[in-house]
Enzyme design. Structure first.
Site, PDB file in Angstrom:
ATOM      1  N   GLU A   1      -4.592  -9.083   3.256  1.00 22.80           N
ATOM      2  CA  GLU A   1      -5.351  -8.928   4.450  1.00 22.80           C
ATOM      3  C   GLU A   1      -6.774  -9.581   4.350  1.00 22.80           C
ATOM      4  OE1 GLU A   1      -2.988  -4.818   3.386  1.00 22.80           O
ATOM      5  OE2 GLU A   1      -3.837  -6.797   2.264  1.00 22.80           O
TER       6      GLU A   1
ATOM      7  N   GLU B   1       0.798  -1.127   0.125  1.00 24.54           N
ATOM      8  CA  GLU B   1       0.105   0.102  -0.065  1.00 24.54           C
ATOM      9  C   GLU B   1       0.803   1.244  -0.069  1.00 24.54           C
ATOM     10  OE1 GLU B   1      -2.300  -1.339   3.432  1.00 24.54           O
ATOM     11  OE2 GLU B   1      -3.229  -2.986   2.329  1.00 24.54           O
TER      12      GLU B   1
END
Length: 251
Positions: A134, A114
């Site tokens: 995730e 990210e």
């Protein structure tokens, strides 16, 4: 700055190096606080025309340090503080008024991927490996990437990357538009610095305006995405199923 983030200033470029190589630069509360402080210092320094974000050792960043998951999920207040710190880093990278060049090598996973996406230009080493873990852990992506990633790769590809969580390399990252440039692993940091130095030599005011306008003209609602991600991530972190899925992973 010393400790979990190393900093330097050369050629108008502030270099910020994640410095937990023994944990593949996995993020924890200390690293997040140090990185926010280093970013604040670099963004406020008139000598700095561009930033380089890189990692020490064998990886850029392997994501959340799950060895600390118990402290991260001790209660809602602790979880909100931790997620808020992650989001604060992304705010500085994306909404700060200086261009950030990523020097991405080794592993860029979860939060590390990210942050690579948060960079304005990301130089990937040929051996870089990435994935979003995730969802399979019961967690949730952060860093504003629910807004940024579809803009780069499209909505269908975003779903694929986040839902399936499959590993992809530098060549595919370049093909998708995540990696601005792919170079030999040995040339990542040099290329990132040279690129940032070229940007730092440009008129700072014009560069700041370009970054600001590109974000706004493209309809990039980072704050809206961060707010939605925060609530989803807090719920996921505090879900007992998540704790069960990640149990023992960080050992």
């Amino acid at each position: 700055m010393t400790g979990t983030v190393l900093t330097g200033l050369t050629d108008g470029v502030a270099t910020l190096t994640l410095n937990r190589p023994e944990r593949l630069n996995a993020l924890n509360a200390v690293l997040l606080a140090d990185l926010c402080a280093a970013l604040d210092e670099a963004l406020a320094d008139d000598r700095v025309g561009a930033l380089v974000l890189r990692g020490a050792g064998r990886a850029f960043c392997s994501g959340d340090d799950l060895k600390d998951i118990e402290s991260q999920t001790a209660g809602e207040a602790e979880t909100r503080a931790f997620i808020g710190a992650i989001q604060d880093v992304s705010r500085r990278l994306v909404l700060g008024d200086k261009v950030v060049v990523g020097g991405i090598h080794g592993w860029a996973v979860g939060g590390g991927l990210e942050w690579a996406i948060n960079c304005d230009l990301a130089v990937f080493g040929e051996g870089t490996k990435c994935f979003f873990p995730e969802i399979k852990w019961g967690m949730f992506p952060t860093g504003g990437v629910t807004a940024i990633l579809p803009r780069i790769v499209g909505l269908a590809k975003t779903r694929e990357l986040m839902l399936l969580g499959e590993t992809f390399g530098a060549a595919e990252a370049h093909e998708m538009g995540l990696a601005w440039q792919v170079v030999p692993d040995s040339a990542v940091f040099e290329t990132a610095h040279e690129t940032a130095a070229r940007i730092a030599a440009l008129p700072h005011g014009a560069v700041r305006e370009l970054k600001r306008v590109l974000n706004r003209a493209g309809g990039l609602d980072i704050e809206g995405a961060l707010a939605l991600e925060t609530e989803a991530t807090v719920r996921r972190f505090l879900d007992p199923e998540t704790a069960e899925r990640v149990k023992g992973f960080g050992d």
